[in-house]
Design an enzyme around this catalytic site. Structure first.
Site, PDB file in Angstrom:
ATOM      1  N   ARG A 117      -5.605   3.554  -1.533  1.00 59.94           N
ATOM      2  CA  ARG A 117      -6.348   3.823  -2.727  1.00 59.94           C
ATOM      3  C   ARG A 117      -6.977   2.333  -2.974  1.00 59.94           C
ATOM      4  O   ARG A 117      -6.327   1.415  -3.139  1.00 59.94           O
ATOM      5  CB  ARG A 117      -5.452   4.153  -3.831  1.00 59.94           C
ATOM      6  CG  ARG A 117      -5.311   5.614  -4.032  1.00 59.94           C
ATOM      7  CD  ARG A 117      -4.650   6.006  -5.289  1.00 59.94           C
ATOM      8  NE  ARG A 117      -4.237   5.065  -5.913  1.00 59.94           N
ATOM      9  CZ  ARG A 117      -3.779   5.598  -7.382  1.00 59.94           C
ATOM     10  NH1 ARG A 117      -4.031   6.947  -7.613  1.00 59.94           N
ATOM     11  NH2 ARG A 117      -3.107   4.637  -8.280  1.00 59.94           N
ATOM     12  N   THR A 121     -11.664   1.630  -7.869  1.00 58.77           N
ATOM     13  CA  THR A 121     -12.257   2.774  -7.862  1.00 58.77           C
ATOM     14  C   THR A 121     -11.239   3.941  -7.826  1.00 58.77           C
ATOM     15  O   THR A 121     -11.671   5.388  -8.067  1.00 58.77           O
ATOM     16  CB  THR A 121     -13.202   3.096  -6.909  1.00 58.77           C
ATOM     17  OG1 THR A 121     -12.524   2.982  -5.352  1.00 58.77           O
ATOM     18  CG2 THR A 121     -14.298   1.614  -6.639  1.00 58.77           C
ATOM     19  N   ASP A 213       4.990   2.459  -8.096  1.00 54.89           N
ATOM     20  CA  ASP A 213       4.521   2.689  -6.821  1.00 54.89           C
ATOM     21  C   ASP A 213       5.411   2.808  -5.766  1.00 54.89           C
ATOM     22  O   ASP A 213       6.497   1.971  -5.357  1.00 54.89           O
ATOM     23  CB  ASP A 213       3.835   1.101  -6.569  1.00 54.89           C
ATOM     24  CG  ASP A 213       2.717   1.106  -5.236  1.00 54.89           C
ATOM     25  OD1 ASP A 213       1.796   0.822  -5.371  1.00 54.89           O
ATOM     26  OD2 ASP A 213       3.384   1.558  -3.924  1.00 54.89           O
ATOM     27  N   ASP A 216       5.694   0.669  -2.458  1.00 57.90           N
ATOM     28  CA  ASP A 216       6.375  -0.624  -2.854  1.00 57.90           C
ATOM     29  C   ASP A 216       7.770  -0.521  -2.788  1.00 57.90           C
ATOM     30  O   ASP A 216       8.410  -1.282  -2.377  1.00 57.90           O
ATOM     31  CB  ASP A 216       5.647  -1.363  -4.029  1.00 57.90           C
ATOM     32  CG  ASP A 216       4.424  -1.937  -3.714  1.00 57.90           C
ATOM     33  OD1 ASP A 216       4.099  -1.991  -2.500  1.00 57.90           O
ATOM     34  OD2 ASP A 216       3.610  -2.318  -4.610  1.00 57.90           O
TER      35      ASP A 216
END
Ligand code: PRP
Ligand code: URA
Length: 224
Positions: A117, A121, A213, A216
């Site tokens: 991603r 944006t 995340d 991560d």
């Protein structure tokens, strides 16, 4: 958390959506969310949850009768009737779910779709794709722990459709209502499974309350 019946799905979309809310799943998702859960435990939980979810996503697989001789007598049992499966992780976080599905369906092939991603944006960018040669003859279980805007999943499903796949099932661990609506609207055939349906997205398109995340946390690349 959001209620499935209150996120604005049509009855047809609702029928293609399953929240896997078994008590053991809810228990494990609670640990997964906790910011104090370390990398090793997080990775183990993602794998375990993928297997639980895999059970639900394969519930309708056809069976065929087989004769089995036990130490006492012969009886008729049932085995999966030759269903061909491909597990398709969306890189990178989806990799964390692959082994859980393979624990369940050891003969499955694995395809990979690389998608990241854009941090500004939030649009998905495809950077790698490699699928089994006969993917069009397989049920594809697309795996990714997070469904946020839905952009990555929609792009991955679209790639599979263009590759001739007719049976696509998306398995995520945590979903936002925005992503659920987007995926079910974008693809009229996909079935969607999630272990948790969260409240909303924040301004950075992260899921709230979410778990942060996923990539991560699986791979230990959190910035200090
Ligand atoms: C995360 C996640 C999904 C995607 C979800 O991946 O694993 O693929 O974001 O967001 P979306 O629904 O808005 O598309 P990310 O792009 O962070 O890449 P990573 O797996 O390499 O960490
Ligand atoms: N990707 C993640 O890993 N987490 C989110 O909350 C949203 C996208």
């Amino acid at each position: 958390m959001a209620q499935l019946d209150a996120i604005g799905l049509t009855p047809e979309q609702r029928a293609r959506m399953t929240v896997v809310d078994h008590p053991m799943v809810q228990h494990k998702v609670a640990i997964l969310r906790d910011e104090s859960t370390g990398t090793k435990q997080f990775r183990d939980l993602v794998r375990e949850l993928a297997m639980f979810e895999g059970y639900e996503a394969t519930r309708d697989f056809p069976l065929e009768p087989v004769e089995v001789t036990t130490p006492l007598e012969t009886c008729t049992c049932h085995k999966i009737a030759g269903k061909k499966v491909a597990v398709v992780p969306i890189l990178r976080a989806g990799l964390g779910m692959v082994d859980g599905i393979l624990d369940l369906v050891p003969a499955a092939r694995v395809g990979h779709i690389g998608m990241y991603r854009d941090p500004e944006t939030h649009e998905p960018h495809e950077y790698y794709c490699k699928l089994p040669e006969d993917v069009d003859k397989r049920t594809c279980l697309v795996v990714d722990p997070m469904l946020a805007t839905g952009g990555s999943a929609i792009a991955a499903i679209d790639y599979l459709r263009r590759s001739g796949v007719s049976d696509v099932r998306l398995l995520v661990l945590v979903a936002a209502p925005e992503g659920v609506r987007a995926v079910l609207e974008a693809d009229p055939g996909v079935r969607l499974y999630t272990c948790a349906l969260d409240r909303e997205l924040n301004d950075h398109a992260y899921i709230l309350p979410g778990l942060g995340d996923a990539g991560d946390r699986i791979f230990g690349t959190l910035q200090p």
